[in-house]
Write a protein that holds these residues in place. Structure first.
Motif, short mmCIF file in Angstrom:
data_model
loop_
_atom_site.label_atom_id
_atom_site.label_comp_id
_atom_site.label_asym_id
_atom_site.label_seq_id
_atom_site.Cartn_x
_atom_site.Cartn_y
_atom_site.Cartn_z
N UNK A 112 9.38 -12.88 -26.58
CA UNK A 112 8.41 -12.71 -27.66
C UNK A 112 7.14 -12.03 -27.13
N UNK A 113 6.86 -12.28 -25.84
CA UNK A 113 5.63 -11.76 -25.25
C UNK A 113 5.84 -10.44 -24.51
N UNK A 114 7.10 -9.99 -24.41
CA UNK A 114 7.38 -8.72 -23.73
C UNK A 114 7.87 -7.70 -24.76
N UNK A 115 7.23 -6.56 -24.79
CA UNK A 115 7.64 -5.50 -25.71
C UNK A 115 8.25 -4.36 -24.89
N UNK A 116 9.51 -4.09 -25.14
CA UNK A 116 10.27 -3.19 -24.25
C UNK A 116 10.68 -1.90 -24.97
N UNK A 117 10.39 -0.81 -24.31
CA UNK A 117 10.85 0.50 -24.81
C UNK A 117 11.88 1.04 -23.82
N UNK A 118 13.17 0.96 -24.17
CA UNK A 118 14.17 1.48 -23.23
C UNK A 118 14.24 3.00 -23.25
N UNK A 119 15.00 3.57 -22.30
CA UNK A 119 15.05 5.04 -22.24
C UNK A 119 16.09 5.60 -23.20
N UNK A 120 16.71 4.74 -23.99
CA UNK A 120 17.69 5.25 -24.95
C UNK A 120 17.42 4.70 -26.35
N UNK A 121 18.02 5.36 -27.34
CA UNK A 121 17.81 4.89 -28.71
C UNK A 121 18.80 3.77 -28.99
N UNK A 122 18.29 2.69 -29.52
CA UNK A 122 19.13 1.50 -29.67
C UNK A 122 19.26 1.01 -31.11
N UNK A 123 18.49 1.58 -32.02
CA UNK A 123 18.55 1.08 -33.40
C UNK A 123 19.80 1.61 -34.10
N UNK B 72 10.01 2.42 -20.47
CA UNK B 72 10.87 3.19 -19.59
C UNK B 72 10.90 4.65 -20.06
N UNK B 73 10.28 5.51 -19.31
CA UNK B 73 10.19 6.95 -19.65
C UNK B 73 9.71 7.17 -21.09
N UNK B 74 8.53 6.66 -21.44
CA UNK B 74 8.08 6.81 -22.84
C UNK B 74 7.77 8.26 -23.22
#
Lengths: 234, 263
Positions: free
Chosen positions: A74-85, A152-154
């Motif tokens: 809940x306290x970590x907001x993560x942007x991975x290097x790939x599209x996940x939606x 990650x690589x934003x």
């Protein structure tokens, strides 16, 4: 300064290949930390371990002194290097999903940022380019009031014209006590916002220090130090 | 949080499968309407083609298509790209697992309901339905129970077998993805092995019925028909599948909680 994230002797092995070798590092509260290294150095592995997408072979990962759990997620907001939606979703659907799952998600801010980035909240992700999909994910990530942003690589898929806006968005949207762990190849763009840097090579941490100290000590920019450290010898 | 996972998973899967339901219903209605045409060679051929298509679509959406999509959805959301969202949600692995189990069960039930309804629409007003009910009466008399009880017992048995196959797939995918190479193939092999195990367990449960009724063993050596034994075997089969499902869910949840390695 309080330790927010702590990796202690973390090793990750795949069969005989060691991707991370006894890695220990920390991210303190209120700091922007650059995780820098060449391709395949282990940056994404660290980020995936922090986000419970990989299980360490040995060692421990603590967030605010505790193991990774639903509370820490809940306290970590993560942007991975790939599209996940799900590609059948629209940005509006994604906003509803994030509102449902994350009490710290600010839907109004997300919609405002979509507007700033010329993203149609009713357009299906399947109809958007990869860069646009990445912007949607970035907006969702920065619209959460988290304690740690793991990016990650934003800037990877973002056009140079939008990079400044993205950086400003990242900086503007997190509170003073929050930290950012950011990995990128485009160091010159993020150099000015970094407080600390971690250099990683072949699964090992080779340098962990404050960005200012490094600049003073080497009388060079972080980008130059990075280039010198990871220079390919022919 | 469990109800939210179920809601989003069900919504996402039903979006992908609904087009098959629409096609099944369209052919079912077209078949029913074709029966209103004046009798001719053309109308008979048309009706046969349409009913054949409805049956294949009903069966396809009923079991094969739904099961395959459920497994693909599970793989994609737990180990594929969507896993990047799934595992970073503030929920436990147990909530993720049981959320997927419940939403998949609901989708499968909807698929079965759609299939049955499509078949009903296809044959409404024709003598096929009358013949089905007549046959059911014959079997009910033969077994010495009411027609509805007979339908209930065998429907529950088939449903449990279907869910068992579905959950075998989940466990196969989780274990298969704990390997580092050839994950899809290993998921299939592991799933198939577990499935054989569940079938052996179900048969052993049925043989266990022999303790209560010695006629059970006679069905293997005699050509005589033992209706009470068939019912008893079905009931013990139900117990066998319930035990199988409990074990599969327990192992699946434990395996997922042991941690994932998302590529």
């Amino acid at each position: 300064m309080a330790e927010l994230l702590c990796l202690k002797n973390v090793t990750k092995k795949y069969k005989s290949k060691t991707v991370l070798d006894n890695v220990s590092c920390t991210v303190k509260a209120g700091r922007i930390v650059g995780l820098l290294g060449r391709n395949g150095a282990g940056k994404t592995t660290i980020m995936k371990l922090v986000n419970d997408l990989l299980t360490p072979t040995s060692g421990e990962i603590k967030f605010k002194g505790k193991n990774i759990s639903p509370k820490s997620k809940l306290a970590i907001s993560y942007l991975p290097e790939r599209t996940y939606l799900d590609r059948q979703m629209t940005p509006n659907d994604a906003v509803k999903l994030f509102t449902d799952f994350y009490p710290n998600f600010d839907a109004d801010k997300a919609l405002r940022l979509f507007n700033d980035l010329d993203l149609d909240p009713n357009q299906k992700l399947a109809k958007m380019s990869k860069g646009m999909q990445e912007k949607v994910q970035l907006v969702l990530v920065v619209s959460r009031k988290a304690d740690l942003y793991v990016l990650d690589e934003p800037l990877g898929g973002v056009d140079p014209a939008t990079r400044d806006y993205v950086l400003k968005t990242i900086l503007k949207n997190f509170h003073d006590e929050a930290s950012v762990l950011i990995s990128t190849h485009i160091i010159s763009d993020i150099e000015k916002i970094l407080d600390d840097v971690i250099f990683i090579d072949q699964g090992k941490i080779i340098l962990e220090d404050s960005a200012d100290k490094l600049r003073k000590k080497n009388k060079k920019s972080i980008d130059e130090i990075f280039r010198n450290t990871f220079k390919v010898e022919r | 949080m469990l109800n939210k996972i179920i809601k989003y998973d069900f919504k996402s899967m039903s979006k992908k499968i609904s087009s098959f339901y629409i096609i099944a219903f369209s052919f079912a209605i077209a078949t029913a309407l074709s029966r209103l045409l004046p009798e001719s060679t053309f109308s008979i051929i048309l009706s046969s083609v349409l009913s054949g298509t409805t049956i294949s679509f009903a069966v396809a959406s009923l079991l094969i298509n739904t099961a395959i999509r459920i497994w693909f959805n599970f793989r994609s959301s737990v180990f594929g790209d969507e896993a990047y969202l799934t595992h970073t949600l503030p929920v436990t692995k147990t909530e993720i697992f049981f959320g997927k189990v419940i939403s998949s069960t609901l989708i499968m039930l909807v698929g079965i309901a759609v299939g049955i309804l499509a078949l009903f629409i296809t044959y409404v007003g024709s003598d096929v339905l009358t013949k089905v009910f007549e046959t059911l009466d014959i079997f009910a008399n033969l077994f010495g129970v009411s027609g509805w009880l007979l339908v209930l017992i065998f429907s529950v048995l088939i449903l449990l077998e279907t869910f068992c196959v579905m959950f075998v797939g989940f466990l196969g995918i989780i274990i298969g993805h704990s390997y580092e190479t050839n994950k899809p193939l290993k998921s299939f092999v592991v799933g198939l092995t577990i499935y054989v195990g569940t079938q052996i367990t179900a048969v052993l449960f049925m043989l266990f019925a022999g303790i209560f009724n010695h006629d059970v063993f006679k069905i293997f050596s005699s050509t005589e028909f033992y209706p009470n034994v068939i019912i008893l075997l079905a009931v013990f089969g139900i117990f066998g599948y319930v035990v199988n499902i409990i074990i599969l869910l327990f192992c699946g949840n434990k395996a997922l909680n042991a941690g994932v390695n998302v590529e």
